[in-house]
Design a protein around this motif. Sequence first.
Motif, mmCIF file in Angstrom:
data_model
loop_
_atom_site.group_PDB
_atom_site.id
_atom_site.type_symbol
_atom_site.label_atom_id
_atom_site.label_comp_id
_atom_site.label_asym_id
_atom_site.label_seq_id
_atom_site.Cartn_x
_atom_site.Cartn_y
_atom_site.Cartn_z
ATOM 1 N N GLY A 11 -3.297 -7.309 0.636
ATOM 2 C CA GLY A 11 -2.885 -8.459 1.420
ATOM 3 C C GLY A 11 -3.897 -9.581 1.286
ATOM 4 N N TYR A 12 -3.622 -10.678 1.989
ATOM 5 C CA TYR A 12 -4.502 -11.842 1.956
ATOM 6 C C TYR A 12 -4.749 -12.334 3.372
ATOM 7 C CZ TYR A 12 -3.231 -11.876 -3.009
ATOM 8 O OH TYR A 12 -3.029 -11.530 -4.319
ATOM 9 N N ASN A 13 -6.033 -12.574 3.668
ATOM 10 C CA ASN A 13 -6.414 -13.104 4.983
ATOM 11 C C ASN A 13 -5.869 -12.266 6.132
ATOM 12 O OD1 ASN A 13 -7.714 -15.371 3.737
ATOM 13 N ND2 ASN A 13 -5.693 -16.343 3.512
ATOM 14 N N GLY A 14 -5.873 -10.964 5.940
ATOM 15 C CA GLY A 14 -5.423 -10.063 6.990
ATOM 16 C C GLY A 14 -3.931 -9.847 7.056
ATOM 17 N N ASP A 15 -3.170 -10.566 6.236
ATOM 18 C CA ASP A 15 -1.712 -10.408 6.221
ATOM 19 C C ASP A 15 -1.313 -9.516 5.048
ATOM 20 O OD1 ASP A 15 -1.319 -12.119 8.407
ATOM 21 O OD2 ASP A 15 -1.404 -13.877 7.098
ATOM 22 N N ASP A 225 7.828 -3.909 2.746
ATOM 23 C CA ASP A 225 6.382 -3.811 2.583
ATOM 24 C C ASP A 225 5.974 -2.826 1.495
ATOM 25 O OD1 ASP A 225 7.120 -1.478 3.771
ATOM 26 O OD2 ASP A 225 5.810 -1.657 5.518
#
Length: 255
Positions: A11-15, A225
């Motif tokens: 993921g990116y930046n916690g997402d 997901d």
Amino acid sequence: MTLDVTDVHHGYNGDPVFEEVSLSVSPGEVVAIIGPSGVGKSTLLRLLALFERPDRGRIEYDGTDVWAAPERRRLACRRRIGMVFQTANLFDASIRRNVEYGLRVRRSWLERLKWHLERLTGEAPGTGETLEALDVVGLADSATQNAASLSGGEAQRVAFARALAYDPDVLLLDEPTSDLDPRNTAVIEDAVLEARDREIGVVVATHDMNQAERVADRVAVLLGDGIIEVGETATIFEAPRDERTRKFIDGELIY
């Protein structure tokens, strides 16, 4: 080289982009990754290309966990992976020089020095591999033409030849025929099958269902997901196990 992805999260930046992704690709096999735009197909290819490290999970080439291995070993694996992006990025040089670039950058510094010395003496290192790769995409007769003069479809064919010329173990294709006309699409698809015949493992991320049916031996469905189903191409399109796969293929799932 066999590629195995096990329980990969990223993921990116916690997402999170996807979770618990597992996939395998064998030599001489084409695997298509299908799914809607934005689901993470390109991100997964970047992980397979070793451009990024997964947040969790294992990426193995021939049984080696590349992110747990020494950097030298990881670099050696990366040099055996080719990638073709959705948009070709070519230099303002001849078609031949563009294809040769892929051969040069995957050599050691000593091999590169030898390459330049051979060129200074009038020899042309890599000519055979370059012209053979260009022949696969139907551009061998245009090797001296400047790449800046090419159409978008022709440029993509050069990008494919550049990745094929150094005979990679694994070839990753990110929407390789997006926005291409039927003729250039057919040339790229034939080149994919040629790569498979050379025992190269090929992974194609595509939103084109018909393309996946034409070129893939197996199909992985990336939804939500993660990968919800992987199977033989005919099974995925005709009798999928997961109802979400059927709905996506039939256009019933809206994203």
